[in-house]
Design a protein around this motif. Structure first.
Motif, PDB file in Angstrom:
ATOM      1  N   ARG A  53      20.505  23.790  47.619  1.00 53.69           N
ATOM      2  CA  ARG A  53      21.781  23.562  46.941  1.00 53.69           C
ATOM      3  C   ARG A  53      21.787  24.194  45.568  1.00 53.69           C
ATOM      4  O   ARG A  53      22.747  24.811  45.172  1.00 53.69           O
ATOM      5  CB  ARG A  53      22.062  22.057  46.819  1.00 53.69           C
ATOM      6  N   SER A  54      20.710  24.045  44.814  1.00 53.42           N
ATOM      7  CA  SER A  54      20.681  24.607  43.461  1.00 53.42           C
ATOM      8  C   SER A  54      20.657  26.121  43.490  1.00 53.42           C
ATOM      9  O   SER A  54      21.108  26.765  42.562  1.00 53.42           O
ATOM     10  CB  SER A  54      19.487  24.061  42.675  1.00 53.42           C
ATOM     11  N   SER A  55      20.146  26.725  44.573  1.00 53.66           N
ATOM     12  CA  SER A  55      20.128  28.182  44.644  1.00 53.66           C
ATOM     13  C   SER A  55      21.523  28.734  44.924  1.00 53.66           C
ATOM     14  O   SER A  55      21.782  29.905  44.680  1.00 53.66           O
ATOM     15  CB  SER A  55      19.137  28.662  45.702  1.00 53.66           C
ATOM     16  N   THR A 104      24.586  31.861  42.523  1.00 52.52           N
ATOM     17  CA  THR A 104      25.311  32.856  43.289  1.00 52.52           C
ATOM     18  C   THR A 104      26.807  32.735  43.024  1.00 52.52           C
ATOM     19  O   THR A 104      27.484  33.737  42.807  1.00 52.52           O
ATOM     20  CB  THR A 104      25.018  32.695  44.791  1.00 52.52           C
ATOM     21  N   LEU A 105      27.345  31.516  43.005  1.00 55.27           N
ATOM     22  CA  LEU A 105      28.758  31.305  42.722  1.00 55.27           C
ATOM     23  C   LEU A 105      29.073  31.749  41.295  1.00 55.27           C
ATOM     24  O   LEU A 105      30.059  32.440  41.062  1.00 55.27           O
ATOM     25  CB  LEU A 105      29.134  29.844  42.930  1.00 55.27           C
ATOM     26  N   ALA A 161      32.891  30.755  34.613  1.00 54.76           N
ATOM     27  CA  ALA A 161      31.673  31.570  34.716  1.00 54.76           C
ATOM     28  C   ALA A 161      30.878  31.582  33.412  1.00 54.76           C
ATOM     29  O   ALA A 161      29.669  31.340  33.415  1.00 54.76           O
ATOM     30  CB  ALA A 161      32.030  33.002  35.118  1.00 54.76           C
ATOM     31  N   ILE A 162      31.541  31.850  32.316  1.00 56.04           N
ATOM     32  CA  ILE A 162      30.810  31.970  31.054  1.00 56.04           C
ATOM     33  C   ILE A 162      30.447  30.589  30.510  1.00 56.04           C
ATOM     34  O   ILE A 162      29.363  30.397  29.961  1.00 56.04           O
ATOM     35  CB  ILE A 162      31.596  32.830  30.055  1.00 56.04           C
ATOM     36  N   GLY A 163      31.328  29.616  30.706  1.00 53.97           N
ATOM     37  CA  GLY A 163      30.984  28.249  30.312  1.00 53.97           C
ATOM     38  C   GLY A 163      29.802  27.727  31.093  1.00 53.97           C
ATOM     39  O   GLY A 163      28.881  27.108  30.533  1.00 53.97           O
ATOM     40  N   TRP A 164      29.779  27.981  32.378  1.00 52.77           N
ATOM     41  CA  TRP A 164      28.674  27.589  33.251  1.00 52.77           C
ATOM     42  C   TRP A 164      27.402  28.302  32.814  1.00 52.77           C
ATOM     43  O   TRP A 164      26.330  27.698  32.736  1.00 52.77           O
ATOM     44  CB  TRP A 164      29.036  27.953  34.667  1.00 52.77           C
ATOM     45  N   GLY A 165      27.531  29.586  32.518  1.00 54.93           N
ATOM     46  CA  GLY A 165      26.371  30.347  32.042  1.00 54.93           C
ATOM     47  C   GLY A 165      25.826  29.788  30.745  1.00 54.93           C
ATOM     48  O   GLY A 165      24.609  29.675  30.557  1.00 54.93           O
ATOM     49  N   ILE A 171      33.773  38.780  39.440  1.00 54.03           N
ATOM     50  CA  ILE A 171      35.231  38.737  39.563  1.00 54.03           C
ATOM     51  C   ILE A 171      35.865  38.963  38.188  1.00 54.03           C
ATOM     52  O   ILE A 171      36.856  39.690  38.067  1.00 54.03           O
ATOM     53  CB  ILE A 171      35.697  37.407  40.185  1.00 54.03           C
ATOM     54  N   GLY A 172      35.292  38.348  37.157  1.00 55.86           N
ATOM     55  CA  GLY A 172      35.802  38.543  35.797  1.00 55.86           C
ATOM     56  C   GLY A 172      35.738  40.001  35.371  1.00 55.86           C
ATOM     57  O   GLY A 172      36.679  40.534  34.774  1.00 55.86           O
TER      58      GLY A 172
END
Length: 133
Positions: A11-13, A17-18, A74-78, A25-26
């Protein structure tokens, strides 16, 4: 197989990827925005038509909304994952320039603000991808 049925390691892997795909996509959205800006200039200046569609404000608003949504996730998650503030700061600056382009009248200033903005957003996504490795 549903994601919940996967072992915790699997699950963590899926998460990187997402997030990676959202960054990609950005970058793609930023490229489409740049192509739109350049195509508008070429079509309007050489052919003299298409302005009613290519200059439509809703295209710019939708593009900014998509860029904001994808960048936020994406960037917040990063940022939460790798803790580096620079990709977030660069992308935020680009999004602010894109928003400023909505305020100025159509013309050279709008074009420059938009292109610089999408370049910075794309750079933020690239930095985010590299930081997450």
């Amino acid at each position: 197989m549903p994601q919940n049925a996967l072992p915790p390691a699997s699950r963590s892997s899926l998460r990187p990827t997402l997030r990676r795909r959202l960054d990609q996509i950005g970058i793609g959205l930023a490229g489409l925005c740049a192509v739109h800006c350049l195509a508008t200039l070429v079509v309007i200046s050489t052919l003299g038509f298409g302005g009613h569609f290519l200059f439509d404000e809703s295209i710019h608003r939708v593009g900014l909304a998509l860029a904001l949504g994808v960048a936020a996730v994406a960037i917040g998650w990063g940022l939460l994952r790798h803790g580096r503030l620079l990709p977030f700061t660069i992308a935020l600056g680009g999004l602010l320039l894109m928003a400023a382009a909505l305020i100025v009248p159509h013309g050279a200033n709008e074009f420059l603000l938009t292109l610089l903005g999408v370049a910075l957003v794309s750079a933020g996504h690239l930095m985010n991808l590299r930081a997450a490795r």
